[in-house]
Structure formats: C-alpha cells, structure tokens
Design a protein around this motif. Structure first.
Motif, mmCIF file in Angstrom:
data_model
loop_
_atom_site.group_PDB
_atom_site.id
_atom_site.type_symbol
_atom_site.label_atom_id
_atom_site.label_comp_id
_atom_site.label_asym_id
_atom_site.label_seq_id
_atom_site.Cartn_x
_atom_site.Cartn_y
_atom_site.Cartn_z
ATOM 1 N N VAL A 121 31.378 -31.527 75.827
ATOM 2 C CA VAL A 121 31.161 -33.213 75.545
ATOM 3 C C VAL A 121 29.839 -33.241 74.526
ATOM 4 N N PHE A 122 28.723 -32.722 74.987
ATOM 5 C CA PHE A 122 27.542 -33.033 74.403
ATOM 6 C C PHE A 122 27.510 -32.288 72.976
ATOM 7 N N LEU A 123 28.127 -30.937 72.822
ATOM 8 C CA LEU A 123 28.201 -30.335 71.761
ATOM 9 C C LEU A 123 29.077 -30.941 70.702
ATOM 10 N N ALA A 124 30.167 -31.790 71.197
ATOM 11 C CA ALA A 124 31.160 -32.321 69.973
ATOM 12 C C ALA A 124 30.244 -33.727 69.788
ATOM 13 N N ALA A 125 29.444 -34.291 70.484
ATOM 14 C CA ALA A 125 28.706 -35.471 70.231
ATOM 15 C C ALA A 125 27.388 -35.144 69.246
ATOM 16 N N VAL A 126 27.070 -33.966 69.033
ATOM 17 C CA VAL A 126 25.865 -33.567 68.224
ATOM 18 C C VAL A 126 25.695 -34.413 66.784
ATOM 19 N N PRO A 127 27.059 -34.524 66.091
ATOM 20 C CA PRO A 127 26.895 -35.372 64.847
ATOM 21 C C PRO A 127 26.442 -36.772 65.024
ATOM 22 N N GLU A 128 27.133 -37.709 66.141
ATOM 23 C CA GLU A 128 26.855 -38.714 66.529
ATOM 24 C C GLU A 128 25.333 -39.080 66.858
ATOM 25 N N VAL A 129 24.679 -38.048 67.698
ATOM 26 C CA VAL A 129 23.596 -38.192 68.089
ATOM 27 C C VAL A 129 22.497 -37.824 66.900
ATOM 28 N N ARG A 130 22.588 -37.045 66.245
ATOM 29 C CA ARG A 130 22.014 -36.746 64.805
ATOM 30 C C ARG A 130 21.856 -37.993 63.985
ATOM 31 N N ALA A 131 23.019 -38.748 63.813
ATOM 32 C CA ALA A 131 23.201 -39.781 62.960
ATOM 33 C C ALA A 131 22.421 -40.852 63.541
ATOM 34 N N TYR A 132 22.462 -40.955 64.699
ATOM 35 C CA TYR A 132 21.577 -42.049 65.663
ATOM 36 C C TYR A 132 19.937 -41.672 65.276
ATOM 37 N N HIS A 133 19.461 -40.264 65.353
ATOM 38 C CA HIS A 133 18.201 -39.996 65.261
ATOM 39 C C HIS A 133 17.853 -40.383 63.689
ATOM 40 N N ALA A 134 18.748 -40.059 62.868
ATOM 41 C CA ALA A 134 18.492 -40.245 61.294
ATOM 42 C C ALA A 134 18.277 -41.486 61.274
ATOM 43 N N ARG A 135 18.919 -42.679 61.904
ATOM 44 C CA ARG A 135 18.663 -44.097 61.639
ATOM 45 C C ARG A 135 17.635 -44.639 62.277
ATOM 46 N N HIS A 136 16.884 -43.911 63.257
ATOM 47 C CA HIS A 136 15.867 -44.317 63.620
ATOM 48 C C HIS A 136 14.537 -43.192 63.113
ATOM 49 N N ASP A 137 14.762 -42.739 62.047
ATOM 50 C CA ASP A 137 13.801 -41.918 61.361
ATOM 51 C C ASP A 137 13.073 -41.027 62.256
ATOM 52 N N PRO A 139 12.189 -37.305 63.398
ATOM 53 C CA PRO A 139 12.073 -36.003 62.298
ATOM 54 C C PRO A 139 12.909 -35.036 62.797
ATOM 55 N N ASP A 140 13.329 -34.098 62.048
ATOM 56 C CA ASP A 140 14.166 -33.006 62.232
ATOM 57 C C ASP A 140 13.799 -32.159 63.328
ATOM 58 N N ASP A 141 12.578 -31.749 63.306
ATOM 59 C CA ASP A 141 12.117 -30.797 64.311
ATOM 60 C C ASP A 141 11.939 -31.682 65.657
ATOM 61 N N VAL A 142 11.794 -32.815 65.802
ATOM 62 C CA VAL A 142 11.791 -33.327 67.103
ATOM 63 C C VAL A 142 13.227 -33.584 67.630
ATOM 64 N N SER A 143 14.238 -33.935 66.445
ATOM 65 C CA SER A 143 15.677 -34.253 67.066
ATOM 66 C C SER A 143 15.935 -33.016 67.601
ATOM 67 N N TRP A 144 15.931 -31.773 66.928
ATOM 68 C CA TRP A 144 16.307 -30.559 67.470
ATOM 69 C C TRP A 144 15.681 -30.033 68.645
ATOM 70 N N ALA A 145 14.465 -30.330 68.939
ATOM 71 C CA ALA A 145 13.575 -29.632 70.151
ATOM 72 C C ALA A 145 14.092 -30.661 71.090
ATOM 73 N N THR A 146 14.407 -31.977 70.922
ATOM 74 C CA THR A 146 15.159 -32.974 71.961
ATOM 75 C C THR A 146 16.418 -32.211 72.623
ATOM 76 N N LEU A 147 17.359 -31.973 71.583
ATOM 77 C CA LEU A 147 18.669 -31.548 71.826
ATOM 78 C C LEU A 147 18.721 -30.289 72.406
ATOM 79 N N ARG A 182 11.719 -35.075 72.946
ATOM 80 C CA ARG A 182 10.643 -34.217 73.215
ATOM 81 C C ARG A 182 9.616 -34.071 72.182
ATOM 82 N N LEU A 183 8.229 -34.395 72.462
ATOM 83 C CA LEU A 183 7.427 -34.459 71.443
ATOM 84 C C LEU A 183 5.913 -33.380 71.974
ATOM 85 N N GLY A 184 6.321 -32.168 71.675
ATOM 86 C CA GLY A 184 5.423 -31.113 71.944
ATOM 87 C C GLY A 184 5.578 -30.782 73.524
#
Length: 349
Positions: A121-137, A139-147, A182-184
């Motif tokens: 479920v979570f792997l299939a949802a990654v594109p939607e989550v990444r798009a949400y992250h992009a809409r909220h600016d 950063p890529d490193d924070v996005s992937w560290a979070t996921l 995740r922030l550090g």
C-alpha cells in the motif's frame, strides 16, 4: 474486480468479523477507486533502496507485490481502496492510526502476501505522497529521509519475527500521510493537543546515538520547516513566535535517572522537556502476565524482542547500561511509564 464486495473479499481471504469495519469503510468511501500501480522490476528495486528496505527482502517482496496486484484478486480490491484512502487523507492531521488507509494486520495464514500487504500500500502510494511533498516545498532529502522509515519498520519486522514483512502500519501512516517529517536526528509531526492547542510531536528514530547537539539542530530545523509550510494549520501557535513541542515516551520516564549517568544522552534529552502535571508519577497498570504496555514498549525498542512475561525479560541478554537498567527495574517488580512532556520552541521571525 467490480463484482467483488467487502463481504466477498473477507470470505475469499478468510478474514473474520474483526476486519469488517475496515473493509466496509473502504467499500463505502472508495467504491470505484483508480487502480493502484505498485512499482515493478528496476523501478521497484530503485524505490526499495530509496525507502531503506534491505536488499535481502527484494525477491519475496517483489513476488508478494505481483500477487497483491493481480487483476480480479481480493488483494487487488483491498490494495486499490487502501491506496485511495491513504491518498485522500494526505495532510489530514486527524489521520486515524489503524484507519482505512493502513488497516489491521492480515492473518499469518495468508503468508507473504499478507505480511507484505501494507508495505505494498505505502509503496504504491509513493507518487501521491511525493507530489504532496512537492506542493509543500519539502526538499528532496527531507522527503526521502521521511519515507525511509518504511525500511526501518521492515528491518524491525525481520528482527522481531525472523521473517520478511512489515508491521506497525499505523505508524507508517504518519510519514506517508504528509504530517510527519524527519529533520536530521529526530522526527516531528503536526499535532493537535486538546489541552495545549496546535504544535509538534517529537519522535526518536532508533538509528544512532541521541546526541544532544544533533537534537538541538533538529529542533532548529523544525522551527523553520513547519511554520513556513504549515502555517495555516499551526495558526496562532506559529504567529505567536513559538511552538509547543510534545513528546510521550519511555525516554522521559524519570525513573531512568536511577540507572543512567546524569550526563548521558538520554538524561540530557529528558531534561529538555517539562513533564505534564501528574505524568511523573503515572505508571500504567500491568496486565495478567505482569507487564505494562510501556514495559513491553521499552523492551521492544531496546532489545528488539517481544516478551510475554517477566521471566522472558529476565532471560534477555543485557549488555549495555540501558539494557541492564531495563531488566533490573522489571526484575525488582517495578514498571516503566511513557510520560508526556513538552517545551516551547522559538520560531524564527
């Protein structure tokens, strides 16, 4: 797939009545969802590395995803609706842990497909989550560290059960719903405290020492990150020049002070928070086996073992100061708590 119903899915997968509320909610909210698209082949391999899943899990996970995504299967019915529910809840601070987007653990009798369902479920949802992250600016490193917390929970499942899979989907629903980042060294999520208004909840990933300077750097990043991107939610909390940071954890149990050096990382982390009134003295009641929820939680986190009784705890190989403290405290007939504390964090102007 259109002829399947929630009741038919439960029947075909052998799900008992405890799954009725979840499957019925999926059917009612998402009667005809778009098909989920779990990654395959090289795309899947790249994504698994990006979200921290160990390579040893690749073959079984790929086979399980193929089974979950098979057209006309009851798994596919569940997968499509669970992904749709997760996408619909993006950004919702009221996300229900264990709700439609994550759901209960599937029966062990279903084998690998059941053990890997929620990861699918979570792997299939990654594109939607990444798009949400992009809409909220974000950063890529924070996005992937979070996921990448998904990979951490896959590792925990392996250590706890000695088999591939992913549990604790109620927790992964937080980073995959766009409210935890995740922030550090630390993780933070948007929090609606009924007593103190809106702020951030602090969480401590297990990977590495709880270095005080690294924690302070994380607090500083949180003070910049959240008000800039989620000011509408935080409202007056951010506009007033400071945020309330909350934490509920065994790490805040003042009883640790009887076992750990005053200058230890854990005690320094603990002192950053002021316990809520009455929290210091509150310890949950033990169950019929003689352990509390917090006892089991601290043992699982520190030892990555599941225990049933105090005798199970006594048999643990206690090597570090913290491990010895956990075991000695329980051996003496005492119990651990998970008190709640907070502190105020200045927000940059």
């Amino acid at each position: 797939m259109t002829d399947l119903t929630a009741a038919a899915v439960r029947d075909r997968l052998g799900l008992d009545g405890t799954y009725a509320a979840w499957t019925d909610a999926l059917e009612a909210a998402h009667p005809a969802p778009p098909p989920a698209a779990p990654p395959r082949g090289a795309e899947l391999t790249a994504l698994l590395r990006a979200v921290g899943v160990p390579e040893r899990e690749d073959a079984e996970l790929a086979a399980a995803l193929a089974e979950l995504a098979a057209d006309g299967s009851p798994y596919r019915w569940l997968l499509d609706r669970a992904v749709a529910a997760l996408a619909a809840g993006l950004g919702s601070v009221g996300v229900d842990r264990g709700g439609p987007g994550s759901g209960p653990t599937l029966p062990a009798a279903l084998g690998a497909a059941g053990r890997w369902f929620h990861a699918g479920v979570f792997l299939a949802a990654v594109p939607e989550v990444r798009a949400y992250h992009a809409r909220h600016d974000v950063p890529d490193d924070v996005s992937w560290a979070t996921l990448a917390d998904l990979g951490n929970k896959v590792g925990v499942h392996r250590r706890l059960h000695d088999v591939g899979g992913m549990g604790k989907q109620w927790w992964i629903s937080l980073p995959y719903s766009g409210i935890l980042y995740r922030l550090g060294r630390l993780q933070f999520n948007l929090d609606r405290d009924p007593d103190a208004g809106r702020g951030l909840e602090v969480h401590i990933p297990e990977d590495g020492p709880l270095d005080p300077q690294a924690c302070e750097e994380s607090y500083g990043r949180a003070a910049e990150f959240f008000p800039r991107r989620f000011r509408t939610f935080l409202g007056a909390a951010a506009a007033g020049g400071e945020l309330r940071l909350n934490c509920a954890s065994w790490l805040l149990d003042p009883q640790l002070g009887a076992y750990l050096p005053d200058g230890s990382n854990i005690m320094r982390f603990q002192r950053r928070f002021t316990l809520d009134p009455g929290e210091a003295a509150h310890v949950p009641e033990p169950d019929e086996h003689g352990l509390t929820v917090s006892d089991r939680g601290i043992v699982e986190f520190v030892f990555r073992r599941l225990v049933r009784t105090p005798a199970d705890v006594a048999a643990l190989p206690a090597r570090t100061t913290l491990e010895r403290a956990v075991v000695a405290h329980l051996a003496a007939g005492r119990h651990w708590g998970a008190p709640r504390g907070s502190f105020r964090l200045p927000v940059p102007g």
